[in-house]
Design a protein around this motif. Structure first.
Motif, PDB file in Angstrom:
ATOM      1  N   SER A 153      -1.375  10.208  -0.894  1.00 19.30           N
ATOM      2  CA  SER A 153      -0.345  10.320  -0.311  1.00 19.30           C
ATOM      3  C   SER A 153       0.907   9.677  -1.188  1.00 19.30           C
ATOM      4  O   SER A 153       1.468   9.262   0.109  1.00 19.30           O
ATOM      5  CB  SER A 153      -1.155   9.090   0.601  1.00 19.30           C
ATOM      6  OG  SER A 153      -1.134   7.633  -0.092  1.00 19.30           O
ATOM      7  N   GLY A 154       1.028   9.192  -2.429  1.00 16.63           N
ATOM      8  CA  GLY A 154       2.010   8.369  -2.592  1.00 16.63           C
ATOM      9  C   GLY A 154       1.701   8.083  -3.844  1.00 16.63           C
ATOM     10  O   GLY A 154       0.982   9.086  -4.492  1.00 16.63           O
ATOM     11  N   PRO A 155       2.592   8.185  -5.403  1.00 18.61           N
ATOM     12  CA  PRO A 155       2.948   8.209  -5.969  1.00 18.61           C
ATOM     13  C   PRO A 155       1.912   7.351  -7.010  1.00 18.61           C
ATOM     14  O   PRO A 155       1.891   6.932  -8.419  1.00 18.61           O
ATOM     15  CB  PRO A 155       3.941   7.958  -7.077  1.00 18.61           C
ATOM     16  CG  PRO A 155       4.040   7.207  -5.152  1.00 18.61           C
ATOM     17  CD  PRO A 155       4.373   7.360  -4.367  1.00 18.61           C
ATOM     18  N   TYR A 156       1.041   6.284  -6.358  1.00 17.05           N
ATOM     19  CA  TYR A 156       0.668   5.419  -6.424  1.00 17.05           C
ATOM     20  C   TYR A 156      -0.928   5.354  -6.177  1.00 17.05           C
ATOM     21  O   TYR A 156      -1.658   3.892  -6.346  1.00 17.05           O
ATOM     22  CB  TYR A 156       1.293   3.798  -6.514  1.00 17.05           C
ATOM     23  CG  TYR A 156       2.489   3.641  -6.944  1.00 17.05           C
ATOM     24  CD1 TYR A 156       2.444   3.735  -8.461  1.00 17.05           C
ATOM     25  CD2 TYR A 156       3.404   3.901  -6.099  1.00 17.05           C
ATOM     26  CE1 TYR A 156       4.140   3.542  -8.894  1.00 17.05           C
ATOM     27  CE2 TYR A 156       5.470   2.796  -6.267  1.00 17.05           C
ATOM     28  CZ  TYR A 156       4.927   3.178  -8.268  1.00 17.05           C
ATOM     29  OH  TYR A 156       6.506   3.551  -8.266  1.00 17.05           O
ATOM     30  N   ASP A 157      -1.616   6.212  -5.648  1.00 20.73           N
ATOM     31  CA  ASP A 157      -2.706   5.990  -5.696  1.00 20.73           C
ATOM     32  C   ASP A 157      -3.806   6.108  -6.168  1.00 20.73           C
ATOM     33  O   ASP A 157      -3.944   6.328  -6.882  1.00 20.73           O
ATOM     34  CB  ASP A 157      -2.622   8.053  -5.084  1.00 20.73           C
ATOM     35  CG  ASP A 157      -2.301   8.002  -3.121  1.00 20.73           C
ATOM     36  OD1 ASP A 157      -1.695   7.374  -2.958  1.00 20.73           O
ATOM     37  OD2 ASP A 157      -2.439   9.669  -2.765  1.00 20.73           O
ATOM     38  N   ASP A 158      -4.579   5.198  -5.346  1.00 19.87           N
ATOM     39  CA  ASP A 158      -5.534   3.987  -6.138  1.00 19.87           C
ATOM     40  C   ASP A 158      -6.624   3.813  -5.386  1.00 19.87           C
ATOM     41  O   ASP A 158      -6.921   3.051  -5.580  1.00 19.87           O
ATOM     42  CB  ASP A 158      -5.410   3.206  -7.094  1.00 19.87           C
ATOM     43  CG  ASP A 158      -6.706   2.717  -8.313  1.00 19.87           C
ATOM     44  OD1 ASP A 158      -6.650   3.990  -8.249  1.00 19.87           O
ATOM     45  OD2 ASP A 158      -6.448   1.916  -9.227  1.00 19.87           O
ATOM     46  N   TYR A 159      -6.950   4.420  -4.566  1.00 22.29           N
ATOM     47  CA  TYR A 159      -7.751   4.161  -3.320  1.00 22.29           C
ATOM     48  C   TYR A 159      -9.511   3.965  -3.737  1.00 22.29           C
ATOM     49  O   TYR A 159     -10.350   4.127  -4.522  1.00 22.29           O
ATOM     50  CB  TYR A 159      -7.908   5.191  -1.771  1.00 22.29           C
ATOM     51  CG  TYR A 159      -6.489   5.199  -1.251  1.00 22.29           C
ATOM     52  CD1 TYR A 159      -5.714   3.874  -0.748  1.00 22.29           C
ATOM     53  CD2 TYR A 159      -5.681   5.913  -1.785  1.00 22.29           C
ATOM     54  CE1 TYR A 159      -4.542   3.739   0.247  1.00 22.29           C
ATOM     55  CE2 TYR A 159      -4.797   6.458  -0.719  1.00 22.29           C
ATOM     56  CZ  TYR A 159      -4.533   5.402  -0.153  1.00 22.29           C
ATOM     57  OH  TYR A 159      -2.797   5.331   0.541  1.00 22.29           O
ATOM     58  N   ILE A 160      -9.846   2.654  -3.066  1.00 16.09           N
ATOM     59  CA  ILE A 160     -11.702   2.460  -2.728  1.00 16.09           C
ATOM     60  C   ILE A 160     -12.330   3.345  -1.823  1.00 16.09           C
ATOM     61  O   ILE A 160     -11.326   3.836  -0.789  1.00 16.09           O
ATOM     62  CB  ILE A 160     -11.831   1.416  -2.333  1.00 16.09           C
ATOM     63  CG1 ILE A 160     -11.266   0.320  -3.683  1.00 16.09           C
ATOM     64  CG2 ILE A 160     -13.138   1.190  -2.645  1.00 16.09           C
ATOM     65  CD1 ILE A 160     -11.953  -0.957  -3.233  1.00 16.09           C
ATOM     66  N   GLN A 161     -12.767   4.116  -2.238  1.00 14.46           N
ATOM     67  CA  GLN A 161     -13.431   5.080  -0.539  1.00 14.46           C
ATOM     68  C   GLN A 161     -14.730   4.623  -0.118  1.00 14.46           C
ATOM     69  O   GLN A 161     -15.309   3.847  -1.007  1.00 14.46           O
ATOM     70  CB  GLN A 161     -13.601   6.608  -1.226  1.00 14.46           C
ATOM     71  CG  GLN A 161     -14.158   7.450  -0.209  1.00 14.46           C
ATOM     72  CD  GLN A 161     -15.250   8.738  -0.891  1.00 14.46           C
ATOM     73  OE1 GLN A 161     -14.011   9.021  -1.966  1.00 14.46           O
ATOM     74  NE2 GLN A 161     -15.912   9.627  -0.141  1.00 14.46           N
TER      75      GLN A 161
END
Length: 495
Positions: A205-213
């Protein structure tokens, strides 16, 4: 309005949402979430936006015709008569439609500071929030960031507002319980529970994706809501769901609190995000590149080019370096470096470890501010005809020495040393060739400078002798550099 991004046949839906809290300690499910929910609900708000859109009316009672429709052309030319027999233009005047959307948010300061997603309020003409007790307040935007999809709002209230605090998401583990509270489908004040399903998710979704699922139930309207741990701390901002239908299937994503707090602090202070930069263009270290260089793994970010007068140039970074650690953070893949640099304090000087020809080197680098107005895309340009007639074929490439005629015709500076590619046999099927083209200049082979066809041959033979199946070519093309791994055939006969 729900935003949808197609990913692997499904959709990433930026649904306005809130997530469930996670347990920092591996403990069983609580008997009830009632006490925690009662404590947290007052600080979660519903966000409502209105966007005014000017729409050109088509004639015929304002009905819409597809672009290019013969009816559209007919009524544009002849119009509709009014009662006096004169052409009326009432349906030709633009009209304003109101587009409404909803989302969630949460209060982090008693003075009325509210956090939500950028996509919830982006381009809105009016923003209002509703508290749990039904109070409605107008909100103004303090700052927003589309890269991490966060926004900071401010409301004025007669009394101090209830608020929640951020926690440290890094202390939560996969399998911990989490709570989500939000405004799904406009219902308001909805609590769901689940666990952390995964961390460090990249959903493109963007250059800094680092999501919690999470598997906590999240639907349209939950975006911008908080994800709580079992201590009642916000450890994530719910941002997207993965779904083919638009409904919850147990795969939701939240911006981690450690990342969110950095962005929020800057939005509150500056009204925008200030991100760090070091002035390099990088690429992934693929398995093929790692194999060609004899590396144990494919960790790191490979430097494609170093910007002139940039922090990297001043620190001594070189083309072909592999950045494996930045300010104490291990760089396992390219996006790790992008995020780590972006979140590093501007003006600070930090250590950076690179691999250069197999050796570790520690550099000291001072962070500049990223100008996010500049594009970062690689240019693609076709190579022109070359000037040399003395050629030789190697690994399905026809090579020529880089002479003065070729330099003049291809506008290659004198300081560029290497070997010219005059043709590429794309039909050979050799892996990697399609990234090369006529007019490219091979400047390095396996991170060693080459200035003649003989140099190229020797480096390729050295790779074969070492039992490697891939050779890494570093090429120059009209001001840009790239690393291209090419497969080798051990039994290939030299022509």
């Amino acid at each position: 309005m729900t935003l949808i991004k197609k990913v692997s046949g499904a959709f990433i839906i930026l649904a306005y949402m809130v997530l469930t809290p996670s347990l920092s300690n591996a403990q069983g499910a609580p008997d009830s979430f009632a006490d925690l929910s009662e404590e947290l609900l007052p600080a979660v708000v519903n966000v409502y936006t209105t966007q005014n859109i000017r729409v050109d009316r088509n004639r015929r009672g304002g009905g819409a015709f597809p672009p290019g429709s013969p009816f559209e052309e007919f009524f544009r030319r002849f119009g509709e008569p009014n009662q006096d027999g004169e052409e009326s233009d009432r349906n030709s005047r633009p009209r304003v439609q109101q587009r409404r959307s909803l989302g969630s948010g949460f209060i982090i300061d008693a003075e009325g500071i509210i956090i939500t997603n950028n996509h919830v309020i982006d381009e809105a003409d009016e923003i209002s929030i509703r508290l749990q007790d039904g109070t409605e307040l107008e909100a103004e935007v303090i700052g927003k960031d589309d890269k991490v999809d966060l926004a900071v709002l401010k409301v004025e209230a007669d009394e101090p507002l209830p608020f929640v605090r951020f926690g440290d998401d890094t202390q939560s583990r996969v399998g911990d319980w989490v709570l989500a509270i939000g405004n799904p489908l406009g219902l308001g004040g909805t609590v769901t529970a689940g666990i952390i399903s995964a961390r460090n998710r990249n959903i493109n979704s963007g250059p800094y994706d680092d999501y919690i699922q999470t598997d906590a139930a999240i639907n349209r309207g939950n975006s911008g809501g908080p994800m709580f741990n079992m201590d009642g701390e916000v450890i994530g901002v719910n941002t997207a769901i993965y779904s083919q239908t638009g409904g919850n299937i147990g795969i939701g994503f939240a911006v981690p609190s450690t990342q969110a707090q950095i962005v929020i602090a800057q939005l509150r202070e500056y009204g925008r995000t200030k991100r760090g930069r070091i002035g390099v263009r990088i690429t992934e270290v693929s398995d093929e590149i790692a194999e060609s260089l004899g590396l144990e793994n494919s960790n790191g970010a490979l430097v494609n080019s170093v910007e002139e007068d940039s922090p990297s140039e001043r620190a001594g970074v070189e083309f072909g370096d592999i950045i494996i650690e930045f300010n104490g953070t291990e760089i396992k893949e390219m996006r790790d470096l992008t995020s780590t640099v972006a979140n590093t304090e501007i003006g600070s000087t930090v250590p950076m470890i690179v691999l250069r020809e197999g050796e570790r080197k520690t550099l000291r680098i001072t962070i500049d501010e990223l100008d996010e107005g500049n594009g970062d895309e690689e240019e693609s340009s076709e190579g022109d005809d070359e000037g040399s007639s003395d050629t030789e074929s190697i690994i399905d490439l026809t090579l020529a020495e880089l002479d003065d005629d070729a330099r003049e015709e291809l506008e290659i500076d004198e300081d560029i040393q290497g070997v010219l590619i005059t043709s590429v046999d794309y039909d050979s099927g050799r892996e990697g060739l399609r990234r090369l083209r006529r007019g490219d200049v091979i400047v390095e082979v396996t991170q060693r400078d080459v200035s003649s066809i003989e140099d190229v041959k020797e480096r390729i033979e050295a790779q074969k002798s070492a039992g490697r199946s891939v050779v890494l070519l570093s090429v120059y093309r009209r001001g840009e550099y790239a690393h291209v791994p090419i497969s080798l055939d051990e039994d290939e006969e030299e022509e």
